[in-house]
Design a protein around this motif. Structure first.
Motif, short mmCIF file in Angstrom:
data_model
loop_
_atom_site.label_atom_id
_atom_site.label_comp_id
_atom_site.label_asym_id
_atom_site.label_seq_id
_atom_site.Cartn_x
_atom_site.Cartn_y
_atom_site.Cartn_z
N LEU A 24 0.81 -1.22 0.00
CA LEU A 24 0.00 0.00 0.00
C LEU A 24 0.84 1.27 0.00
O LEU A 24 0.41 2.32 -0.47
N ARG A 25 2.07 1.19 0.53
CA ARG A 25 2.96 2.35 0.51
C ARG A 25 3.32 2.75 -0.92
O ARG A 25 3.75 3.86 -1.18
N ARG A 26 3.25 1.80 -1.86
CA ARG A 26 3.81 2.06 -3.20
C ARG A 26 2.84 1.83 -4.34
O ARG A 26 3.24 1.87 -5.50
N SER A 27 1.57 1.54 -4.03
CA SER A 27 0.64 1.27 -5.13
C SER A 27 -0.78 1.54 -4.68
O SER A 27 -1.05 1.73 -3.48
N LEU A 374 10.47 -6.89 -0.17
CA LEU A 374 10.83 -7.80 -1.27
C LEU A 374 9.58 -8.25 -2.02
O LEU A 374 9.54 -8.28 -3.26
N ILE A 375 8.55 -8.62 -1.25
CA ILE A 375 7.34 -9.13 -1.90
C ILE A 375 6.56 -7.99 -2.57
O ILE A 375 6.08 -8.14 -3.70
N ALA A 376 6.49 -6.86 -1.91
CA ALA A 376 5.75 -5.74 -2.50
C ALA A 376 6.40 -5.26 -3.79
O ALA A 376 5.72 -4.92 -4.76
N ASN A 382 7.27 -1.57 -8.08
CA ASN A 382 7.63 -0.22 -7.62
C ASN A 382 8.57 -0.27 -6.42
O ASN A 382 8.46 -1.14 -5.57
N GLN A 383 9.45 0.75 -6.35
CA GLN A 383 10.38 0.83 -5.22
C GLN A 383 9.92 1.86 -4.22
O GLN A 383 9.11 2.73 -4.52
N ASP A 384 10.51 1.76 -3.01
CA ASP A 384 10.18 2.70 -1.95
C ASP A 384 11.49 2.98 -1.20
O ASP A 384 12.36 2.12 -1.15
#
Ligand SMILES: Cc1cc2nc3c(=O)[nH]c(=O)nc-3n(C[C@H](O)[C@H](O)[C@H](O)COP(=O)(O)OP(=O)(O)OC[C@H]3O[C@@H](n4cnc5c(N)ncnc54)[C@H](O)[C@@H]3O)c2cc1C
Length: 411
Positions: A24-27, A374-376, A382-384
């Motif tokens: 959720l932080r990245r998508s 890793l999973i996200a 997308n990176q964070d």
């Protein structure tokens, strides 16, 4: 059939919630976490000592721990919450070993090279920093409890930024952060099977017979994880729920905040303060204490064995002689141990769209934010900026076994 979510995560322990939060932080994907329990802490997370330390045999694990702990150290920013319940208690982790300077100095140098702050303490430095701790490098006699003449002269490794959190507070914070970002977490909801079609995961079947569709399913079911692998023929790693005992005793106020977290390799214990220093919890770092395999994670002895209590308290008294033994209690929780190499498996399985985040042994609390990233990253692309850049192949499901110095939580 219409998808109920883009991603379904089975299990709302620290790992499942971390994965949800990291997605959720990245998508803007729809994330649904299913938890069979009525609330948080049903599995390993509720019993965790939640020690966040860094030293492992393999450099990749050091990086995963370093990057996971960075999230806990910047908890409010990481979560996007102004007043999270969890606080990172940075107390340092002392590796009290009989190995001396020839082990401690190269290990400190290796950690520093990997971006982990470390130093070495000889007897004089130890006495000045932690005056309550005995400097004895001889192993106490844990069978008879007999006294011996103590002997100093050791040199020990201190991981300066190590610490711990209250694991339930951390899980509650993640739950709030996931919901604040639009994720859904459903309690009292057991997934009994992962559904698939044409070699792809398509969702999960619930205990009440409902099917929930999703293009991606993540197994974060802790000690119950094999239930979801077996039907699909994906139980390729031996992931064994294992009973782990913890003792705790009262700590008088005169001694509050005077100890580091300690992994005492002379006697095979680790200990740390908890509840605002009012207690000290003691666990084991011995492989011999990680052998109590459990057939059914719902049915195991949650108490402690008297022999375990006596040996661990003798070891604690040897290291902290002034501490009165009062208020002794204990409990047991479950590690999920990958019996091949005691490292987790993290990533997409042979069934496309079905991910594993399992076998976290005694490492899963500190690693959870890294496992989540890793999973996200794999799911969203997308990176964070809190991501770990440890090699994603290191823990992957189709990796070769990792070589380890010990098959215990120290690995
Ligand atoms: C005594 C003890 C001490 C520890 N100390 C440390 C430490 O100091 N440092 C460290 O880093 N780690 C430590 N650990 C390890 C760490 O706590 C675990 O690795 C971590 O909590 C695992 O988290 P998890 O989310 O994978 O599993 P869990 O916390 O077990 O969560 C899994 C969740 O999935 C749910 N679930 C299972 N099956 C289903 C299903 N079919 N449908 C729906 N829900 C389901 C369960 O109810 C559970 O809530 C310790 C563990 C224990 C037991």
């Amino acid at each position: 059939m219409k998808n109920q979510a883009d991603v379904i995560i089975v299990g709302a322990g620290i790992v499942g919630l971390s994965i949800a939060h990291q997605i959720l932080r990245r998508s803007s994907l729809d994330v649904l976490v299913l938890e069979k329990g009525a609330g948080l802490g049903e599995g390993s997370t509720g019993a965790s000592s939640a020690v966040c330390r860094f030293r492992y045999s393999n450099d990749e694990m050091v990086l995963l721990a370093r990057d996971g702990v960075a999230a806990y150290r910047n908890w409010s920013e990481f979560l996007g919450l102004t007043s999270p319940a969890g606080t990172y208690h940075r107390q340092g982790n002392l590796w009290f070993t009989p190995y001396g300077r020839s082990w401690a100095e190269p290990e400190a140098a290796r950690l520093m090279r990997l971006g982990v702050s470390a130093s070495v303490l000889d007897d004089t430095a130890l006495a000045s920093r932690f005056p309550l701790m005995s400097r004895c490098i001889r192993s106490p006699d844990l069978e008879t409890g007999a006294d011996h003449c103590c002997e100093g002269g050791g040199v020990h490794l201190l991981e300066e930024d190590a610490g711990y959190m209250d694991p339930m507070a951390a899980a509650a914070d993640l739950l709030e952060a996931v919901r604040a970002r639009g994720g859904k977490v459903q309690f009292g909801c057991k997934a009994t099977q992962v559904q698939s079609e044409g070699g792809r995961a398509t969702g999960v079947l619930l205990k009440d017979g409902t099917t929930l569709c999703a293009g991606v399913v993540v197994n974060a079911a802790g000690p119950w994880c094999d239930d979801l692998f077996k039907d699909l023929g994906l139980a390729t790693w031996p992931l064994a729920p294992t009973r782990i005992q913890i003792v705790h005793i009262d700590c008088p106020s005169a001694y509050h905040n005077q100890l580091p977290i300690c992994a005492d390799l002379t006697s095979g214990i680790y200990f740390r303060e908890q509840l605002g220093s009012q207690q000290i919890i003691v666990g084991s770092v011995l492989e011999a204490d990680e052998q109590d395999k459990i057939g059914d994670p719902d049915l195991f002895d949650r108490g402690v064995d008297q022999q375990f209590v006596a040996a661990k308290l003798h070891a604690l008294s040897h290291r902290f002689p002034a501490l009165p033994i009062r208020g002794v209690k204990g409990y047991s929780g479950l590690y999920t141990i990958n019996e091949t190499d005691v490292h987790p498996i993290v990533g997409e399985t042979a069934l496309s769209g079905f991910y594993a985040a399992n076998g976290c042994s005694g490492h899963g609390f500190k690693l959870a934010p890294s496992i989540g990233s890793l999973i996200a990253r794999s799911i969203t692309g997308n990176q964070d900026h809190f991501d770990t850049f440890a090699d994603p192949g290191f823990l992957s499901v189709n990796r070769a076994p990792i070589s380890v110095q010990t098959k215990s939580a120290l690995a």
